[in-house]
Scaffold this motif. Structure first.
Motif, short mmCIF file in Angstrom:
data_model
loop_
_atom_site.label_atom_id
_atom_site.label_comp_id
_atom_site.label_asym_id
_atom_site.label_seq_id
_atom_site.Cartn_x
_atom_site.Cartn_y
_atom_site.Cartn_z
N ALA A 229 -11.79 20.26 9.04
CA ALA A 229 -12.03 18.85 9.32
C ALA A 229 -10.88 18.23 10.11
CB ALA A 229 -12.25 18.09 8.01
N LEU A 230 -9.66 18.58 9.74
CA LEU A 230 -8.50 18.07 10.48
C LEU A 230 -8.51 18.56 11.93
CD1 LEU A 230 -5.66 18.45 7.82
CD2 LEU A 230 -6.58 16.30 8.71
N ASN A 231 -8.90 19.80 12.13
CA ASN A 231 -8.98 20.33 13.50
C ASN A 231 -10.04 19.61 14.32
OD1 ASN A 231 -6.93 22.23 13.24
ND2 ASN A 231 -8.30 23.82 12.47
N TYR A 232 -11.15 19.25 13.67
CA TYR A 232 -12.17 18.48 14.37
C TYR A 232 -11.62 17.12 14.79
CZ TYR A 232 -16.29 15.60 15.17
OH TYR A 232 -17.20 14.73 15.72
N MET A 233 -10.87 16.47 13.89
CA MET A 233 -10.28 15.17 14.23
C MET A 233 -9.26 15.33 15.36
SD MET A 233 -11.79 12.98 12.21
CE MET A 233 -10.76 11.53 12.35
N LYS A 234 -8.47 16.39 15.34
CA LYS A 234 -7.47 16.62 16.39
C LYS A 234 -8.14 16.86 17.74
CE LYS A 234 -3.87 19.20 15.56
NZ LYS A 234 -3.01 20.31 15.13
N ARG A 235 -9.20 17.66 17.74
CA ARG A 235 -9.91 17.93 18.99
C ARG A 235 -10.54 16.68 19.57
NH1 ARG A 235 -12.20 22.11 15.97
NH2 ARG A 235 -14.25 21.10 16.14
N SER A 236 -10.83 15.72 18.71
CA SER A 236 -11.49 14.49 19.13
C SER A 236 -10.51 13.43 19.60
CB SER A 236 -12.32 13.92 17.97
OG SER A 236 -13.29 14.85 17.53
N THR A 237 -9.22 13.70 19.50
CA THR A 237 -8.19 12.71 19.82
C THR A 237 -7.61 12.95 21.20
OG1 THR A 237 -7.60 12.53 17.47
CG2 THR A 237 -5.98 11.73 19.07
N GLY A 238 -7.59 11.89 22.00
CA GLY A 238 -7.03 11.98 23.34
C GLY A 238 -5.53 11.75 23.35
N LYS A 239 -4.88 12.06 24.46
CA LYS A 239 -3.44 11.90 24.57
C LYS A 239 -3.01 10.44 24.48
CE LYS A 239 -2.64 16.10 27.27
NZ LYS A 239 -2.12 16.67 28.55
N ASP A 240 -3.93 9.51 24.79
CA ASP A 240 -3.61 8.10 24.73
C ASP A 240 -3.85 7.50 23.34
OD1 ASP A 240 -6.35 8.19 24.64
OD2 ASP A 240 -6.66 6.64 26.18
N GLY A 241 -4.26 8.34 22.38
CA GLY A 241 -4.49 7.85 21.02
C GLY A 241 -5.88 7.35 20.77
N SER A 242 -6.74 7.39 21.78
CA SER A 242 -8.15 7.03 21.55
C SER A 242 -8.86 8.23 20.92
CB SER A 242 -8.82 6.64 22.86
OG SER A 242 -8.80 7.72 23.78
N VAL A 243 -9.89 7.95 20.17
CA VAL A 243 -10.58 9.00 19.41
C VAL A 243 -12.07 8.93 19.71
CG1 VAL A 243 -11.10 9.90 17.10
CG2 VAL A 243 -8.83 8.93 17.59
N ALA A 244 -12.64 10.06 20.08
CA ALA A 244 -14.07 10.13 20.38
C ALA A 244 -14.90 9.93 19.12
CB ALA A 244 -14.41 11.47 21.02
N TYR A 245 -16.09 9.40 19.29
CA TYR A 245 -16.98 9.20 18.15
C TYR A 245 -17.62 10.52 17.74
CZ TYR A 245 -20.99 7.65 15.40
OH TYR A 245 -21.92 7.50 14.40
N ALA A 246 -18.13 11.28 18.70
CA ALA A 246 -18.80 12.54 18.40
C ALA A 246 -18.55 13.52 19.54
CB ALA A 246 -20.30 12.32 18.21
N GLY A 247 -18.85 14.78 19.29
CA GLY A 247 -18.72 15.79 20.32
C GLY A 247 -17.50 16.67 20.23
N GLY A 248 -16.42 16.15 19.61
CA GLY A 248 -15.25 16.98 19.41
C GLY A 248 -14.41 17.23 20.64
N PHE A 249 -14.52 16.36 21.63
CA PHE A 249 -13.71 16.56 22.84
C PHE A 249 -13.02 15.25 23.20
CE2 PHE A 249 -17.31 19.50 23.22
CZ PHE A 249 -16.61 20.70 23.30
N GLY A 250 -11.71 15.29 23.14
CA GLY A 250 -10.89 14.29 23.79
C GLY A 250 -10.82 12.87 23.58
N GLY A 251 -11.28 11.97 23.04
CA GLY A 251 -11.04 10.59 22.87
C GLY A 251 -11.64 9.68 23.88
N PHE A 252 -12.92 9.54 23.98
CA PHE A 252 -13.53 8.69 25.00
C PHE A 252 -13.86 7.32 24.42
CE2 PHE A 252 -14.63 13.10 25.82
CZ PHE A 252 -14.14 13.27 27.11
N GLY A 253 -13.45 6.28 25.13
CA GLY A 253 -13.81 4.94 24.69
C GLY A 253 -12.78 4.34 23.75
N GLU A 254 -12.76 3.02 23.72
CA GLU A 254 -11.81 2.27 22.90
C GLU A 254 -12.41 2.00 21.52
OE1 GLU A 254 -8.53 0.10 21.68
OE2 GLU A 254 -8.77 1.28 23.49
N SER A 255 -11.72 2.43 20.48
CA SER A 255 -12.15 2.13 19.11
C SER A 255 -10.94 2.13 18.21
CB SER A 255 -13.18 3.15 18.60
OG SER A 255 -13.42 2.93 17.21
#
Length: 362
Positions: A229-255
């Protein structure tokens, strides 16, 4: 989470009953704990940070009025009923009572705590361990059971009735359910239902916090489940600190919600040295004046804990502003919004002023 409008009521305790005595008890505990801190090397943190200082009057007032309202809306069965009720709503309300610092076994709200626990345990599927009505509910209910475990005297829990199962047994089942659901999910997280094959960071954060709390309480939680679960959260986090809602890639969108959740789970799982934690913490501390347009109770709940775990000075500033805002928005009857969910979450946004729940340890 969705809103919950309670409909069945019980008689609430008088809000002013025992207030001075309770404040005195809290003050005594704080004094004794601080004395212990001075005389032992086991603790190295600032006493105010670990145990809290004097509770601001506006926080006391909001919290006491809110608890009285929650007590008045609890059904005889122990739950809070409405259009979207479930074990998670009951867990949120239960934690609001547990977090206040009153004796969970003999204090004025001890009967409410026991009724809520019985309702959560009775709602659990005895075979799968699922706590309905979604994995959101499952996560929050598991978290509340973990916070009650060891604090509530189980010889009093069923009050002469036939026990369904102990808190520990309910937690074992809930942990197993979360693990089974994760195995069927290729992302390593969770979505709305136990058999969902997709995942999102919001539901995953809720379930993960329940599992981390259970582990902190001494329950056996497989490392693999938490690590996935932690790895899923890490994969979903972008370098700018934004976090993706779903998909497990990179942090898209502001939340801010998702960035706060990611900050919290990283801190509680002891990964503060990770680049993802540093990025999400910076993301939220640079936006302390952010006003969430939707899911504002949910946002405040996670923001309070994330800031406290990550940057105490930022939490102090944010907490002062939040206490003022909640004091101004609380209804005359002590409620927030339209139901128990909003009220419980609003109180928990202030609960770090008390710091009695184990999950709040820094």
């Amino acid at each position: 989470m969705t809103n919950n409008e309670p409909s069945m009521t019980t008689t609430a305790p008088t809000a002013a009953h025992g207030v001075d005595a309770q404040r005195g008890l809290r003050g005594l505990w704080s004094f004794l704990l601080c004395c212990l801190l001075v005389t032992t090397s086991a603790f190295s943190q600032d006493p105010a940070l670990r145990f809290g200082g004097a509770i601001p009057q506006e926080v006391e007032t909001v919290y006491e009025r809110g608890l009285a309202w929650l007590a008045s809306k609890q059904s005889d069965a122990g739950n809070w009923q409405g259009g979207h009720d479930g074990a998670g709503i009951d867990g949120i309300c239960l934690m609001a009572f547990l977090a206040s610092g009153e004796d969970p076994n003999f204090g004025r709200y001890a009967p409410n705590i026991r009724r809520a626990l019985r309702a959560i345990i009775r709602s659990q599927d005895a075979t799968s361990g699922y706590l309905p009505n979604s994995m959101y509910h499952h996560g929050f209910a598991m978290l509340s059971l973990s916070e009650a475990y060891g604090a509530v005297d189980e010889s009093l829990l069923w009050e002469g009735g036939k026990p369904v199962r102990t808190i520990g047994q309910a937690l074992e089942l809930a942990i197993r359910c979360a693990g089974t659901a994760q195995k069927a999910n290729r992302w390593g997280g969770w979505r709305y239902m136990p058999n969902s094959t997709d995942a999102d960071t919001s539901v995953t954060g809720a379930v993960l916090m329940g599992l981390l709390a259970a582990r902190n309480a001494g329950m056996a939680v497989p490392d693999e489940v938490i690590d996935n679960a932690l790895n899923y959260m890490k994969r979903s986090t972008g370098k700018d600190g934004s976090v993706a809602y779903a998909g497990g890639f990179g942090g898209f969108g502001e939340s801010m919600n998702r960035s706060a959740i990611a900050t919290l789970v990283a801190a509680v799982s002891k990964h503060k040295d990770s680049e993802e934690f540093k990025a999400t913490l910076q993301h939220i501390t640079e936006r302390l004046e952010h006003n969430e347009g939707s899911y504002k109770e949910y946002f405040r709940y996670y923001m309070a804990q994330a800031l406290f775990q990550g940057d105490y000075a930022s939490w102090q500033k944010w907490n002062t502003a939040t206490a003022r805002a909640l004091g101004e928005s609380q209804a005359p009857d002590g409620s927030f919004g339209t139901g128990a969910y909003e009220t419980g979450m609003s109180l928990l946004a202030l609960a770090l002023n008390y710091r009695f729940l184990p999950i709040y340890e820094r």
